[in-house]
Design a protein around this motif. Structure first.
Motif, mmCIF file in Angstrom:
data_model
loop_
_atom_site.group_PDB
_atom_site.id
_atom_site.type_symbol
_atom_site.label_atom_id
_atom_site.label_comp_id
_atom_site.label_asym_id
_atom_site.label_seq_id
_atom_site.Cartn_x
_atom_site.Cartn_y
_atom_site.Cartn_z
ATOM 1 N N GLU A 25 0.817 -1.216 0.000
ATOM 2 C CA GLU A 25 0.000 0.000 0.000
ATOM 3 C C GLU A 25 0.852 1.267 0.000
ATOM 4 O OE1 GLU A 25 -2.655 -0.124 3.258
ATOM 5 O OE2 GLU A 25 -3.897 -1.751 2.442
ATOM 6 N N VAL A 26 2.066 1.173 0.530
ATOM 7 C CA VAL A 26 2.916 2.353 0.571
ATOM 8 C C VAL A 26 3.401 2.749 -0.826
ATOM 9 C CG1 VAL A 26 5.104 1.131 0.877
ATOM 10 C CG2 VAL A 26 4.810 3.396 1.902
ATOM 11 N N VAL B 273 -1.449 6.344 4.616
ATOM 12 C CA VAL B 273 -2.589 5.589 5.144
ATOM 13 C C VAL B 273 -2.342 4.109 4.870
ATOM 14 C CG1 VAL B 273 -5.080 5.259 5.048
ATOM 15 C CG2 VAL B 273 -4.104 7.552 4.726
ATOM 16 N N ILE B 274 -2.017 3.346 5.924
ATOM 17 C CA ILE B 274 -1.727 1.913 5.821
ATOM 18 C C ILE B 274 -2.757 1.172 6.663
ATOM 19 C CG2 ILE B 274 0.007 0.121 6.093
ATOM 20 C CD1 ILE B 274 0.777 2.236 4.062
ATOM 21 N N ASN C 30 -0.165 7.478 -1.352
ATOM 22 C CA ASN C 30 0.739 7.433 -0.213
ATOM 23 C C ASN C 30 2.111 8.007 -0.559
ATOM 24 O OD1 ASN C 30 -1.036 6.327 1.686
ATOM 25 N ND2 ASN C 30 -0.627 4.229 1.005
ATOM 26 N N GLN C 31 2.549 7.822 -1.801
ATOM 27 C CA GLN C 31 3.820 8.423 -2.204
ATOM 28 C C GLN C 31 3.744 9.942 -2.161
ATOM 29 O OE1 GLN C 31 6.793 7.004 -2.946
ATOM 30 N NE2 GLN C 31 5.940 5.028 -2.333
ATOM 31 N N ILE D 123 6.125 2.519 13.308
ATOM 32 C CA ILE D 123 6.845 2.301 12.051
ATOM 33 C C ILE D 123 6.686 3.521 11.157
ATOM 34 C CG2 ILE D 123 6.990 0.860 9.985
ATOM 35 C CD1 ILE D 123 6.058 -1.480 11.638
ATOM 36 N N ASP D 124 7.796 3.948 10.587
ATOM 37 C CA ASP D 124 7.773 5.016 9.581
ATOM 38 C C ASP D 124 7.589 4.341 8.223
ATOM 39 O OD1 ASP D 124 8.076 7.165 7.934
ATOM 40 O OD2 ASP D 124 9.885 7.937 8.889
ATOM 41 N N TRP D 125 6.345 4.330 7.714
ATOM 42 C CA TRP D 125 6.043 3.599 6.491
ATOM 43 C C TRP D 125 6.636 4.267 5.258
ATOM 44 C CZ3 TRP D 125 4.187 -1.178 6.788
ATOM 45 C CH2 TRP D 125 3.525 -1.559 7.964
ATOM 46 N N CYS D 126 7.014 5.526 5.372
ATOM 47 C CA CYS D 126 7.650 6.188 4.221
ATOM 48 C C CYS D 126 9.070 5.682 3.995
ATOM 49 C CB CYS D 126 7.656 7.700 4.429
ATOM 50 S SG CYS D 126 6.017 8.461 4.353
ATOM 51 N N LYS D 127 9.678 5.051 5.006
ATOM 52 C CA LYS D 127 11.049 4.566 4.874
ATOM 53 C C LYS D 127 11.116 3.060 4.706
ATOM 54 C CE LYS D 127 13.200 8.316 7.481
ATOM 55 N NZ LYS D 127 14.098 8.675 8.608
#
Length: 400
Positions: free
Chosen positions: A206-207, A223-224, A212-213, A236-240
């Motif tokens: 989903e990221v 949004v996960i 989300n990007q 958790i930092d989902w962007c990384k």
């Protein structure tokens, strides 16, 4: 006379063998409780159970550890941890790590060897690897078996693989992160890489969607849907997050140059320079060094002199090029200004009343006050109180 002799003892013990697998996270805890019993009783009073103990680890025969093995100990009152991820290059090789424990209160040491025998795995490496960045953890906290087990359980619940292994753990400081401020219980952050044998789940992908990007580019939380399964314990930092499919990675082969035998080729005998060196004349160099700047300076001097002295117009030439009416107008202004200056020098200025003496200091004669009608209004004091004050002073002197 009393002589006190302090002996620093060092004890060696049998080797400890461990068998980690290649491509799987290896963690070995150096427990302080294990080494406390190896130090003899301290002759002075003190709590021996809380002695500060530090560890030094190195590869046998070398000053440092292997490149894949790391060590961390936060304080002398906490356990040390050896951790890392061995690769396929180390399979079948025995790595001997010398561990030296230092008692910082009694200055005693204890030493034993840790023999690491790296074993091969059936599926190495796992084809699908995901790296998570956890913001609310430090390395030593994440290396605890309970915490790491909880994280792998949450990942397995989201990913649903048949095989799931922790591959590596890295502190955010080793990736260029900053040391957090000692406020609000901030953590350094840690990167955890896990591998599985099945493709990534829809939640992990989903990221990668454009929405989300875009949120990540604007420094907003993506949004996960499965974030709530981690949020209770792990932030958790989902962007990384990094998702890698090894099957799609093109291998890059780097050819190493031949190191050679290490012996220089034969180039003949060495002929040192003779003792009597030939003298060299530096007069021509001296002339060139001084003559060229001097010539350039002279040329610039003559150009500047010609421009300032020979190219001046002068007052006469300027007046010849100026219209007559402009000269007459300028002359009349100049005469008027001179006349005003001469008139200002000849006019009489009355002294202000504040500078006039009230009485003669020699004879004591009282000076009568000047009537306001006898002097000009321009010589009046700036403040009316000045005149009133002087009148009062004169009146008092008359009474005396």
């Amino acid at each position: 006379m009393l002589f006190l002799v302090v002996t620093i003892l060092s004890r060696s013990h049998a080797d400890l063998n461990v068998y980690p697998s290649a491509g799987v996270l290896f963690v070995h805890v150096l427990e302080r409780e294990y080494f406390k019993g190896e130090f003899p009783p301290y002759p002075k009073s003190g709590d021996a159970s809380n002695d500060p103990i530090t560890f030094n680890t190195n590869l046998m025969g070398y000053p440092d550890r292997p490149g894949w093995l790391r060590y961390i100990q936060r304080t002398p009152h906490s356990d040390g941890v050896l951790y890392g991820s061995p690769t396929a290059e180390h399979v079948g090789k025995s790595t001997v790590i010398e561990i030296t424990a230092y008692n910082r209160r009694s200055f005693e040491t204890a030493r034993h060897n840790l023999v690491i025998n790296i074993m091969a795995t059936e599926e190495f490496p796992l084809p699908y690897q995901a790296e998570f960045y956890i913001r609310n953890m430090n390395v030593e906290e994440m290396l605890a078996s309970e915490v790491l087990g909880d994280f792998l359980g949450a990942v397995k619940n989201v990913w649903q693989p048949e095989r799931l292994n922790a591959i590596n753990i890295t502190s955010a400081l080793d990736r260029g992160g900053r040391v957090p401020l000692p406020i609000n219980d901030l953590k350094e952050g840690v990167y955890v890489m896990v591998g599985a044998d099945v493709s990534f789940s829809s939640c992990l992908r989903e990221v990668e969607n454009p929405h989300n990007q875009l949120r990540c580019s604007q420094e907003m939380e993506p949004v996960i849907s499965c974030d709530k399964k981690f949020r209770a314990q792990f932030h958790i930092d989902w962007c990384k997050i990094s998702l890698v499919d090894i099957n799609k990675v093109v291998p890059v082969y780097v050819t190493r140059p031949d190191p050679g035998s290490g012996v220089l080729p034969e180039i003949g005998e060495y002929n040192p320079p003779p003792e009597s060196l030939k003298s060299r004349d530096y007069f021509s160099d001296f002339i060139v060094t001084l003559a060229v700047p001097a010539a350039v300076a002279c040329v610039l001097f003559f150009i500047l002199g010609y421009t300032m002295c020979c190219r001046r117009e002068g007052v006469k030439k300027r007046n010849m090029q100026t219209p007559d009416i402009q000269l007459v107008h300028h002359n009349s202004i100049q005469k008027s200004s001179k006349e005003l200056r001469s008139m200002s020098k000849n006019r009489e200025i009355s002294w202000p009343l504040s500078t006039l003496p009230v009485f003669n200091p020699v004879s004591g004669e009282v000076v009568p006050p000047i009537h306001p009608d006898n002097y000009e209004t321009t010589s009046m004091p700036l403040m009316q109180t000045q005149q009133l004050t002087k009148g009062k002073k004169t009146h008092k002197i008359r009474e005396k």
